[in-house]
Design a protein around this motif. Sequence first.
Motif, PDB file in Angstrom:
ATOM      1  N   LYS A  13      37.193 -21.253  42.843  1.00  0.00           N
ATOM      2  CA  LYS A  13      36.411 -21.805  44.284  1.00  0.00           C
ATOM      3  C   LYS A  13      36.902 -23.168  44.471  1.00  0.00           C
ATOM      4  O   LYS A  13      36.900 -23.710  45.412  1.00  0.00           O
ATOM      5  CB  LYS A  13      35.062 -21.473  44.043  1.00  0.00           C
ATOM      6  CG  LYS A  13      34.475 -20.332  44.057  1.00  0.00           C
ATOM      7  CD  LYS A  13      32.981 -20.274  44.074  1.00  0.00           C
ATOM      8  CE  LYS A  13      32.404 -18.742  44.049  1.00  0.00           C
ATOM      9  NZ  LYS A  13      30.948 -18.754  43.844  1.00  0.00           N
ATOM     10  N   SER A  14      37.114 -23.950  43.208  1.00  0.00           N
ATOM     11  CA  SER A  14      37.282 -25.542  43.318  1.00  0.00           C
ATOM     12  C   SER A  14      38.640 -25.794  43.607  1.00  0.00           C
ATOM     13  O   SER A  14      39.216 -26.671  44.148  1.00  0.00           O
ATOM     14  CB  SER A  14      37.067 -26.107  41.907  1.00  0.00           C
ATOM     15  OG  SER A  14      37.986 -25.606  41.105  1.00  0.00           O
ATOM     16  N   LYS A  15      39.663 -24.823  43.932  1.00  0.00           N
ATOM     17  CA  LYS A  15      40.980 -24.747  43.851  1.00  0.00           C
ATOM     18  C   LYS A  15      41.379 -24.431  45.565  1.00  0.00           C
ATOM     19  O   LYS A  15      42.553 -24.090  45.916  1.00  0.00           O
ATOM     20  CB  LYS A  15      41.981 -23.982  43.008  1.00  0.00           C
ATOM     21  CG  LYS A  15      42.185 -24.686  41.830  1.00  0.00           C
ATOM     22  CD  LYS A  15      43.169 -24.075  41.014  1.00  0.00           C
ATOM     23  CE  LYS A  15      43.673 -24.867  39.955  1.00  0.00           C
ATOM     24  NZ  LYS A  15      45.069 -24.627  39.485  1.00  0.00           N
ATOM     25  N   LYS A  16      40.249 -24.406  46.331  1.00  0.00           N
ATOM     26  CA  LYS A  16      40.726 -23.984  47.850  1.00  0.00           C
ATOM     27  C   LYS A  16      41.473 -25.086  48.420  1.00  0.00           C
ATOM     28  O   LYS A  16      41.221 -26.141  48.228  1.00  0.00           O
ATOM     29  CB  LYS A  16      39.257 -23.923  48.565  1.00  0.00           C
ATOM     30  CG  LYS A  16      38.438 -22.633  48.401  1.00  0.00           C
ATOM     31  CD  LYS A  16      37.496 -22.575  49.303  1.00  0.00           C
ATOM     32  CE  LYS A  16      36.648 -21.528  48.952  1.00  0.00           C
ATOM     33  NZ  LYS A  16      35.538 -21.296  49.815  1.00  0.00           N
ATOM     34  N   GLN A  17      42.474 -24.669  49.228  1.00  0.00           N
ATOM     35  CA  GLN A  17      43.344 -25.586  50.000  1.00  0.00           C
ATOM     36  C   GLN A  17      42.704 -25.982  51.286  1.00  0.00           C
ATOM     37  O   GLN A  17      41.915 -25.166  51.845  1.00  0.00           O
ATOM     38  CB  GLN A  17      44.641 -24.826  50.203  1.00  0.00           C
ATOM     39  CG  GLN A  17      45.412 -24.711  48.793  1.00  0.00           C
ATOM     40  CD  GLN A  17      46.706 -24.020  49.022  1.00  0.00           C
ATOM     41  OE1 GLN A  17      46.999 -23.494  50.348  1.00  0.00           O
ATOM     42  NE2 GLN A  17      47.681 -23.791  47.973  1.00  0.00           N
ATOM     43  N   LYS A  18      42.863 -27.209  51.574  1.00  0.00           N
ATOM     44  CA  LYS A  18      42.596 -27.774  52.891  1.00  0.00           C
ATOM     45  C   LYS A  18      43.514 -27.208  53.971  1.00  0.00           C
ATOM     46  O   LYS A  18      44.682 -27.056  53.840  1.00  0.00           O
ATOM     47  CB  LYS A  18      42.573 -29.360  52.741  1.00  0.00           C
ATOM     48  CG  LYS A  18      41.217 -29.887  51.927  1.00  0.00           C
ATOM     49  CD  LYS A  18      41.179 -31.205  52.095  1.00  0.00           C
ATOM     50  CE  LYS A  18      40.110 -31.836  51.324  1.00  0.00           C
ATOM     51  NZ  LYS A  18      40.170 -33.498  51.440  1.00  0.00           N
ATOM     52  N   ARG A  19      42.935 -26.877  55.033  1.00  0.00           N
ATOM     53  CA  ARG A  19      43.684 -26.581  55.948  1.00  0.00           C
ATOM     54  C   ARG A  19      44.494 -27.601  56.698  1.00  0.00           C
ATOM     55  O   ARG A  19      43.811 -28.681  57.022  1.00  0.00           O
ATOM     56  CB  ARG A  19      42.899 -25.808  57.402  1.00  0.00           C
ATOM     57  CG  ARG A  19      42.396 -24.463  56.827  1.00  0.00           C
ATOM     58  CD  ARG A  19      41.973 -23.497  58.185  1.00  0.00           C
ATOM     59  NE  ARG A  19      41.418 -24.053  58.957  1.00  0.00           N
ATOM     60  CZ  ARG A  19      40.670 -23.579  59.884  1.00  0.00           C
ATOM     61  NH1 ARG A  19      40.028 -22.583  59.764  1.00  0.00           N
ATOM     62  NH2 ARG A  19      40.489 -23.941  61.230  1.00  0.00           N
ATOM     63  N   VAL A  20      45.443 -27.491  57.075  1.00  0.00           N
ATOM     64  CA  VAL A  20      46.350 -28.728  57.688  1.00  0.00           C
ATOM     65  C   VAL A  20      46.202 -28.392  59.237  1.00  0.00           C
ATOM     66  O   VAL A  20      46.517 -27.441  59.703  1.00  0.00           O
ATOM     67  CB  VAL A  20      48.013 -28.707  57.365  1.00  0.00           C
ATOM     68  CG1 VAL A  20      48.691 -29.843  58.087  1.00  0.00           C
ATOM     69  CG2 VAL A  20      47.958 -28.780  55.932  1.00  0.00           C
ATOM     70  N   ARG A  21      45.544 -29.510  59.874  1.00  0.00           N
ATOM     71  CA  ARG A  21      45.344 -29.278  61.230  1.00  0.00           C
ATOM     72  C   ARG A  21      46.706 -29.953  62.039  1.00  0.00           C
ATOM     73  O   ARG A  21      47.526 -30.767  61.684  1.00  0.00           O
ATOM     74  CB  ARG A  21      44.378 -30.519  61.713  1.00  0.00           C
ATOM     75  CG  ARG A  21      43.138 -30.037  61.305  1.00  0.00           C
ATOM     76  CD  ARG A  21      42.129 -31.070  61.894  1.00  0.00           C
ATOM     77  NE  ARG A  21      40.918 -30.268  62.293  1.00  0.00           N
ATOM     78  CZ  ARG A  21      39.846 -30.632  62.906  1.00  0.00           C
ATOM     79  NH1 ARG A  21      39.920 -31.807  63.443  1.00  0.00           N
ATOM     80  NH2 ARG A  21      38.919 -29.958  63.350  1.00  0.00           N
TER      81      ARG A  21
END
Length: 98
Positions: A13-21
């Motif tokens: 859960k802590s390794k979720k990637q951020k979406r690139v806008r």
Amino acid sequence: MTKARTLENEHSKSKKQKRVRKVRDPEAPKRPRSAYIIWLGMNRARLSQPGMPVTEVSKVAGVEWRALEDKTVYEQLAAVDRLRYQKDLAVYNANKAG
């Protein structure tokens, strides 16, 4: 669930990637406003009170919008704004291509 499995889930859960806008082109036309947004712009001052959080204003506005019987004026204004957007977008795409 076993302890090892729980730790594995917490780690994943802590390794979720951020979406690139996607970077917005500043020359692109603004999107058309919906009937609700037009109505809210006209009624926000009446609905909000000093010190009232934005979330509360939104809740009150949503209740009032759903109770509103005649939305045709706002829907017509939204249709005009959609036409404006389509025209602006056609000009933008023509200038961008050539």
